[in-house]
Design a protein around this motif. Structure first.
Motif, PDB file in Angstrom:
ATOM      1  N   GLY A   2      -4.728  -1.006 -18.759  1.00 46.15           N
ATOM      2  CA  GLY A   2      -4.869  -2.229 -17.976  1.00 46.15           C
ATOM      3  C   GLY A   2      -4.917  -1.821 -16.513  1.00 46.15           C
ATOM      4  O   GLY A   2      -4.315  -0.810 -16.127  1.00 46.15           O
ATOM      5  N   PHE A   3      -5.645  -2.574 -15.684  1.00 43.74           N
ATOM      6  CA  PHE A   3      -5.753  -2.192 -14.277  1.00 43.74           C
ATOM      7  C   PHE A   3      -5.682  -3.445 -13.410  1.00 43.74           C
ATOM      8  O   PHE A   3      -6.431  -4.385 -13.612  1.00 43.74           O
ATOM      9  N   VAL A   4      -4.761  -3.451 -12.459  1.00 41.81           N
ATOM     10  CA  VAL A   4      -4.675  -4.571 -11.515  1.00 41.81           C
ATOM     11  C   VAL A   4      -4.985  -4.001 -10.142  1.00 41.81           C
ATOM     12  O   VAL A   4      -4.328  -3.070  -9.680  1.00 41.81           O
ATOM     13  N   SER A   5      -6.033  -4.541  -9.498  1.00 42.61           N
ATOM     14  CA  SER A   5      -6.456  -4.012  -8.196  1.00 42.61           C
ATOM     15  C   SER A   5      -6.185  -5.046  -7.112  1.00 42.61           C
ATOM     16  O   SER A   5      -6.736  -6.134  -7.138  1.00 42.61           O
ATOM     17  N   LEU A   6      -5.333  -4.704  -6.165  1.00 45.72           N
ATOM     18  CA  LEU A   6      -4.997  -5.642  -5.081  1.00 45.72           C
ATOM     19  C   LEU A   6      -5.431  -5.046  -3.756  1.00 45.72           C
ATOM     20  O   LEU A   6      -5.667  -3.843  -3.662  1.00 45.72           O
ATOM     21  N   GLY A   7      -5.479  -5.888  -2.712  1.00 50.73           N
ATOM     22  CA  GLY A   7      -5.686  -5.361  -1.357  1.00 50.73           C
ATOM     23  C   GLY A   7      -7.125  -5.407  -0.889  1.00 50.73           C
ATOM     24  O   GLY A   7      -7.961  -6.117  -1.440  1.00 50.73           O
ATOM     25  N   ALA A  36      -3.460  -3.654 -23.579  1.00 54.22           N
ATOM     26  CA  ALA A  36      -3.395  -2.352 -22.892  1.00 54.22           C
ATOM     27  C   ALA A  36      -2.199  -1.540 -23.392  1.00 54.22           C
ATOM     28  O   ALA A  36      -1.157  -2.090 -23.743  1.00 54.22           O
ATOM     29  N   ASP A  37      -2.364  -0.202 -23.402  1.00 60.61           N
ATOM     30  CA  ASP A  37      -1.235   0.662 -23.763  1.00 60.61           C
ATOM     31  C   ASP A  37      -0.412   1.018 -22.533  1.00 60.61           C
ATOM     32  O   ASP A  37       0.712   1.496 -22.639  1.00 60.61           O
ATOM     33  N   LEU A  38      -1.018   0.842 -21.360  1.00 59.17           N
ATOM     34  CA  LEU A  38      -0.360   1.210 -20.104  1.00 59.17           C
ATOM     35  C   LEU A  38      -1.098   0.435 -19.002  1.00 59.17           C
ATOM     36  O   LEU A  38      -2.306   0.209 -19.110  1.00 59.17           O
ATOM     37  N   VAL A  39      -0.373   0.009 -17.976  1.00 62.18           N
ATOM     38  CA  VAL A  39      -1.032  -0.746 -16.896  1.00 62.18           C
ATOM     39  C   VAL A  39      -0.837  -0.003 -15.567  1.00 62.18           C
ATOM     40  O   VAL A  39       0.271   0.442 -15.264  1.00 62.18           O
ATOM     41  N   ILE A  40      -1.937   0.118 -14.813  1.00 59.26           N
ATOM     42  CA  ILE A  40      -1.832   0.664 -13.446  1.00 59.26           C
ATOM     43  C   ILE A  40      -1.949  -0.501 -12.466  1.00 59.26           C
ATOM     44  O   ILE A  40      -2.871  -1.318 -12.591  1.00 59.26           O
ATOM     45  N   VAL A  41      -1.032  -0.575 -11.513  1.00 59.02           N
ATOM     46  CA  VAL A  41      -1.150  -1.605 -10.472  1.00 59.02           C
ATOM     47  C   VAL A  41      -1.433  -0.890  -9.150  1.00 59.02           C
ATOM     48  O   VAL A  41      -0.615  -0.103  -8.677  1.00 59.02           O
ATOM     49  N   ASN A  42      -2.626  -1.137  -8.598  1.00 62.39           N
ATOM     50  CA  ASN A  42      -2.985  -0.557  -7.299  1.00 62.39           C
ATOM     51  C   ASN A  42      -2.579  -1.557  -6.221  1.00 62.39           C
ATOM     52  O   ASN A  42      -3.172  -2.625  -6.110  1.00 62.39           O
ATOM     53  N   THR A  43      -1.572  -1.225  -5.436  1.00 62.10           N
ATOM     54  CA  THR A  43      -0.925  -2.204  -4.561  1.00 62.10           C
ATOM     55  C   THR A  43      -1.459  -2.182  -3.140  1.00 62.10           C
ATOM     56  O   THR A  43      -2.149  -1.250  -2.724  1.00 62.10           O
ATOM     57  N   CYS A  44      -1.057  -3.197  -2.378  1.00 65.62           N
ATOM     58  CA  CYS A  44      -1.383  -3.278  -0.946  1.00 65.62           C
ATOM     59  C   CYS A  44      -0.065  -3.380  -0.190  1.00 65.62           C
ATOM     60  O   CYS A  44       0.883  -3.984  -0.666  1.00 65.62           O
ATOM     61  N   GLY A  45       0.001  -2.767   0.989  1.00 64.61           N
ATOM     62  CA  GLY A  45       1.255  -2.835   1.747  1.00 64.61           C
ATOM     63  C   GLY A  45       1.017  -3.241   3.179  1.00 64.61           C
ATOM     64  O   GLY A  45       1.801  -2.917   4.058  1.00 64.61           O
TER      65      GLY A  45
END
Ligand code: SF4
Length: 406
Positions: A2-7, A36-45
């Motif tokens: 799984g992929f969550v793309s933020l920013g 999903a077997d695993l989720v990546i969250v690409n964050t914004c800061g």
């Protein structure tokens, strides 16, 4: 996966590169948390609101899936993530592709032979087929007092011109008709490398902003320049807009107009006379679209400094404008510089600023009514009575301008 793309678009490009790498290693991208077997969250800061959104997204992924890796800008402050979400499997900072892939491999070993899952040469894109973001550098050498990006993403690291051009060419071959050039400071491209010579398609270039714009322009698709600062050397790009290629469009994050505020902000090119520069660009290219963003309520901003900004805006007549209310991001030098502006005053300034910017924008856009323009079609939607409506963008509208209405 799984992929969550933020920013911002720069983070989006990081997501694209990661997904490309994951696909080439045989991983499939799942449409939702449950599959999903695993989720990546690409964050914004970038600002507090973005940090909150990132922390919430991590919480949501943990709740719905449970196996979560975190990367991106906020990943540069792992303690902040782990304090709130101690169950995440791993945290890496921005553009740490290899480390993310190692973490994925550790928690979800490579599924099968990658040759069964070949990816197209242009990689996996999260944007529609006809436009793509082209990231030309990572990091930033400026030290704007309100921004913690350099401490999160590191110093400026420009990509070699040949590498950028190879990627751009692959995108064009794959059907991309508009390249959106991004980085933290596009006009500084190549300065970290000391502008080395480069060759591409039998032409000589230097690894610098203007030469890259010229090379991209030669691809004969739309090239849109984002995050350009008003340095004198940017004047030369206006001439490139004569030939089809580099669009008569500049995205320049001015952030303010009062010399004293810009100085406190430590903005690049803060000593330039930007109004004179804009006037001379417009004299050369009356069809030039200028987009910008601003901050109101910067610590210590006085009413007189704000009035100066409003007056400047009236003179500059920018086409598309966005505005942020100052938010004291943890670690930003500006927080300690002067007294914060009270919230209600910031709100009031925001309203007055946007009213003025909106009126200018509406007036400038109204001049386009009745004109015939070349457009790129973004979508075809259903209209009334079974008709179909094509929604297009002119050279003066970036994809984000259409979405956000700035
Ligand atoms: S130019 Fe300024 S605002 Fe932009 S990333 Fe660099 S330090 Fe931050």
């Amino acid at each position: 996966m799984g992929f969550v793309s933020l920013g911002c678009p720069k983070a989006l490009v990081d997501s694209e590169r990661l997904i490309t790498q994951l696909r080439s290693r045989g991983y499939q991208i799942a449409p939702g948390y449950e599959s999903a077997d695993l989720v990546i969250v690409n964050t914004c800061g970038f600002i507090d609101a973005a940090i909150d959104e990132s922390l919430q997204a991590i919480g949501e992924a943990l709740q719905h899936n449970g196996r979560v890796l975190v990367t991106g800008c906020l990943g540069a402050q792992p303690q902040r993530i782990l304090e709130r979400h101690p169950k995440v499997l791993g945290v890496t900072g921005p553009h740490a592709y290899e480390r993310v892939l190692e973490a994925v491999n550790e928690h979800l070993p490579r599924p099968h032979d990658p040759f069964l899952d070949l990816v197209p040469p242009q990689g996996i894109r999260l944007t529609p087929k006809h436009y793509a973001y082209l990231k030309i550098a990572e990091g930033c050498n400026n030290r704007c007092s309100f921004c913690i990006i350099p401490s999160l993403r590191g110093r400026l690291a420009s990509r070699p011109l040949e590498e950028v051009m190879r990627e751009a060419e692959a995108l064009v071959h794959a059907g991309v008709r508009e390249l959106l050039v991004i980085s933290q400071d596009t006009s500084a491209y190549g300065s970290d490398l000391r502008y080395p010579a480069a060759r591409w398609r039998d032409q000589s270039y230097q690894t610098r902003f203007i030469d890259l714009a010229r090379a991209l322009g030669s691809l004969k698709v739309w090239t849109r320049l984002h995050y350009v600062y008003p340095y004198p050397h940017v004047d030369a790009v206006i001439e490139l807009m004569e030939e089809r290629g580099v669009l008569p469009y500049l995205d320049i994050p001015f952030q303010h107009a009062s010399a004293s505020v810009l100085k406190r902000m430590r903005r690049p090119a803060h000593a330039e006379n930007t109004l004179r520069r804009i006037q001379s660009w417009r004299a050369q290219r009356p069809d030039l679209t200028l987009r910008s963003s601003f901050i109101v309520g910067f610590p210590g901003e006085t009413e007189a400094e704000f009035e100066e900004l409003l007056e400047w805006l009236g003179e500059a007549q920018l086409d598309r404008v966005g505005c942020f209310k100052y938010s004291p991001v943890e670690g930003a030098a500006a927080n300690e510089m002067a007294a914060p502006v009270p919230e209600e005053i910031t709100e009031d300034r925001y309203r007055r600023f946007m009213e003025k910017a909106g009126a200018i924008s509406a007036e400038r856009l109204s001049r386009r009514v009745g004109q015939r323009c070349e457009v790129l079609i973004d979508t075809i939607e259903s209209g009334v009575a079974n008709s179909r409506v094509a929604i297009g963008r002119t050279m003066g509208d970036a994809p984000e301008d259409r979405k956000s209405g700035v």
